[in-house]
Design a protein around this motif. Structure first.
Motif, PDB file in Angstrom:
ATOM      1  N   LYS A 115       0.816  -1.221   0.000  1.00  0.00           N
ATOM      2  CA  LYS A 115       0.000   0.000   0.000  1.00  0.00           C
ATOM      3  C   LYS A 115       0.846   1.266   0.000  1.00  0.00           C
ATOM      4  CE  LYS A 115      -3.920  -2.203   2.290  1.00  0.00           C
ATOM      5  NZ  LYS A 115      -4.341  -2.724   0.993  1.00  0.00           N
ATOM      6  N   ASN A 116       2.124   1.136   0.290  1.00  0.00           N
ATOM      7  CA  ASN A 116       2.953   2.354   0.344  1.00  0.00           C
ATOM      8  C   ASN A 116       4.435   2.011   0.197  1.00  0.00           C
ATOM      9  OD1 ASN A 116       3.997   1.659   3.025  1.00  0.00           O
ATOM     10  ND2 ASN A 116       1.906   2.089   3.718  1.00  0.00           N
ATOM     11  N   GLN A 119       6.377  -0.005   2.970  1.00  0.00           N
ATOM     12  CA  GLN A 119       6.265  -1.464   2.901  1.00  0.00           C
ATOM     13  C   GLN A 119       7.259  -2.040   1.897  1.00  0.00           C
ATOM     14  OE1 GLN A 119       2.041  -2.154   2.178  1.00  0.00           O
ATOM     15  NE2 GLN A 119       1.588  -2.036   4.377  1.00  0.00           N
ATOM     16  N   ASN A 206       7.287   4.812   8.806  1.00  0.00           N
ATOM     17  CA  ASN A 206       6.294   4.066   9.572  1.00  0.00           C
ATOM     18  C   ASN A 206       6.618   2.565   9.550  1.00  0.00           C
ATOM     19  OD1 ASN A 206       3.757   2.462   9.874  1.00  0.00           O
ATOM     20  ND2 ASN A 206       2.898   4.475  10.247  1.00  0.00           N
ATOM     21  N   GLN A 208       5.386   0.321  11.448  1.00  0.00           N
ATOM     22  CA  GLN A 208       4.174  -0.471  11.663  1.00  0.00           C
ATOM     23  C   GLN A 208       3.617  -0.959  10.317  1.00  0.00           C
ATOM     24  OE1 GLN A 208       2.644  -1.521  14.561  1.00  0.00           O
ATOM     25  NE2 GLN A 208       1.254  -2.629  13.172  1.00  0.00           N
ATOM     26  N   SER A 209       3.881  -0.186   9.261  1.00  0.00           N
ATOM     27  CA  SER A 209       3.331  -0.557   7.955  1.00  0.00           C
ATOM     28  C   SER A 209       3.917  -1.881   7.452  1.00  0.00           C
ATOM     29  CB  SER A 209       3.581   0.555   6.933  1.00  0.00           C
ATOM     30  OG  SER A 209       4.958   0.749   6.780  1.00  0.00           O
ATOM     31  N   ASP A 212       1.891  -4.427   9.124  1.00  0.00           N
ATOM     32  CA  ASP A 212       0.587  -4.457   8.444  1.00  0.00           C
ATOM     33  C   ASP A 212       0.680  -5.241   7.133  1.00  0.00           C
ATOM     34  OD1 ASP A 212      -0.298  -2.865  10.486  1.00  0.00           O
ATOM     35  OD2 ASP A 212      -0.231  -0.992   9.342  1.00  0.00           O
ATOM     36  N   TYR A 213       1.802  -5.055   6.439  1.00  0.00           N
ATOM     37  CA  TYR A 213       2.006  -5.791   5.179  1.00  0.00           C
ATOM     38  C   TYR A 213       1.993  -7.305   5.439  1.00  0.00           C
ATOM     39  CZ  TYR A 213       4.565  -7.935   1.323  1.00  0.00           C
ATOM     40  OH  TYR A 213       4.941  -8.769   0.302  1.00  0.00           O
ATOM     41  N   VAL A 257       4.840   7.332   5.290  1.00  0.00           N
ATOM     42  CA  VAL A 257       4.933   6.078   4.530  1.00  0.00           C
ATOM     43  C   VAL A 257       5.299   6.320   3.052  1.00  0.00           C
ATOM     44  CG1 VAL A 257       3.344   4.723   5.966  1.00  0.00           C
ATOM     45  CG2 VAL A 257       2.433   6.126   4.099  1.00  0.00           C
ATOM     46  N   GLN A 259       3.547   7.726   0.678  1.00  0.00           N
ATOM     47  CA  GLN A 259       2.387   7.265  -0.096  1.00  0.00           C
ATOM     48  C   GLN A 259       2.341   7.849  -1.504  1.00  0.00           C
ATOM     49  OE1 GLN A 259      -0.520   5.440   1.616  1.00  0.00           O
ATOM     50  NE2 GLN A 259      -0.556   4.861  -0.529  1.00  0.00           N
TER      51      GLN A 259
END
Lengths: 269, 158
Positions: A115-116, A119, A206, A208-209, A212-213, A257, A259
């Protein structure tokens, strides 16, 4: 008085012994320029074999994006003695592979799941961590008479006879199996995840991303998009748990991130 | 008795040296606090020797050339690097001779021939390998400085 002197002598002897052991251990595992070149040569052969099975994605912009980010990361956390090469390969399965010598592949399925940019950086950093550890060549345990990789792999690569070619073929098959069937080691995968997170943290991104991935990957695996990663990596839930233990003491994850740039270049066409 | 304890403590402490590291990254900012975004105290280059002063979780306070600041532990290595890929390839002759010295007499020449990176041939081009695709992949190699600049600047364009 006597016991003090004895203690002094013992501590001196212990320190000397530790230094001796360290020197001996370094002598056996020291990795020199010839080893590096043998690793590159072998990695190149393996990369060609991987590309014999998987096509390069034809999206030039995405390839350039991944290669450029990868080059920057390699400068930051990679081995300076290597030229790193990055490529997106056509495969819906979600995975990435690190071959010896700095040849790194990421599947189009993995990019599509992201998503970004944070990641993507996390996944590339994970693979660079494997290259740093020389995971594949270590696992192959090909060493020469003098315990060096150059004398082991180099002999196979440079050997002119049919038997040497056969042995090289066998080593390449084994390396291929390590990446696509057996996996390197569960412990090393968890370490590579941690180093990916550290890289993001150090960059102020980030982290945390990346977790999340992995969580999204777990869902995709359940839908059948993780045939290889299931065989070669620890269960995703275990990877996430391990990372969550590491970050317990960390400050809150930054928000950044990247984005916008990912939206511009990170789409799989 | 107490003087022996002092002597012993001094002797023991002399065995424990402050940790020394080398900068692993091409260049890294020394920060005023253990957090990305803090003020930059100095910028250090690869293989700069630094001395550990303090540790805060994943950050290490180091000192180099009279300047102290924080870096992430991912940028530190216990060993100096082996040099850049360019410097390795520039010394082709020496490397071959090094490999030759260490490989067996029977196979060393072949090993040396095969150790040159970036050669145009593969040894196992048997249909299972794709040399053309490999060359394309290798042609995508981005200049190190360009890559680093792109990574550090999220507004950077291709």
């Amino acid at each position: 008085m006597k016991w003090l002197l004895l203690l002094l002598m013992m501590s001196q002897a212990f320190a000397s012994h530790q230094q001796y052991r360290k020197r001996i251990s370094q002598m056996k595992v020291e990795y020199d320029e010839a080893d590096v070149l043998a690793e590159i040569k072998f990695g190149r052969e393996l990369a060609a074999k991987i590309l014999g099975k998987y096509q390069l994605l034809s999206d030039q912009k995405l390839q350039q994006y991944v290669s450029t980010l990868g080059a920057g990361l390699a400068q930051m956390i990679g081995r300076p003695e290597l030229d790193y090469h990055f490529a997106v390969i056509v495969d819906d399965d979600i995975n990435a592979y690190a071959g010896p010598g700095g040849y790194i592949f990421i599947t189009s399925g993995a990019i599509a799941l992201m998503k970004n940019e944070a990641q993507l950086i996390g996944v590339l950093a994970h693979e660079i961590a494997h290259v740093n550890k020389r995971s594949v060549v270590k696992k192959l345990k090909i060493r020469g008479d003098d315990d060096s990789l150059a004398a082991g792999l180099g002999v196979l690569i440079g050997g002119a006879t049919a038997s040497y070619r056969k042995a090289l073929e066998s080593a390449l098959d084994k390396a291929f199996d390590l990446l696509f069937e057996e996996g390197i080691s569960m412990k090393e995968e968890l370490l590579a995840d941690y180093l990916a997170l550290l890289t993001l943290q150090a960059q102020g991104l980030n982290w945390q991303s990346y977790i999340d991935y992995l969580a999204n990957m777990d869902k995709a695996i359940a839908k059948g998009q993780g045939e290889v990663v299931q065989k070669t990596h620890p269960p995703t839930s275990e990877r996430i748990d391990s990372l969550n233990r590491h970050v317990k003491s960390w400050d809150e994850s930054p928000k950044e991130v990247n984005q916008t740039r990912f939206k511009k270049y990170g789409k799989v066409n | 008795m107490s003087k022996y304890i002092i002597v012993f403590t001094f002797f023991f402490c002399s065995q424990v040296q402050a940790s020394v590291y080398f900068i692993k990254s091409a260049k890294v900012d020394l920060l005023s606090a253990a957090e990305k975004g803090s003020d930059v105290v100095a910028t250090l280059e690869r293989d700069t020797e630094v001395k550990e002063l303090d540790v805060d979780r994943t950050w290490v306070k180091v000192e180099s050339d009279g300047k102290a600041g924080w870096v992430s532990k991912i940028f530190l290595s216990k060993k100096k690097s082996m040099g850049t890929s360019q410097s390795l390839l520039d010394t082709d002759e020496d490397l071959s001779s090094s490999a030759r010295k260490r490989a067996s007499a029977l196979t060393s020449a072949g090993a040396a021939r095969g150790l040159r990176a970036g050669s145009d041939q593969l040894y196992q081009e048997d249909g299972e390998e794709n040399l053309a695709a490999l060359k394309i992949m290798e042609s995508w190699k981005v200049d190190d400085e360009v890559g680093l600049e792109f990574l550090m600047n999220p507004q950077g364009e291709l």
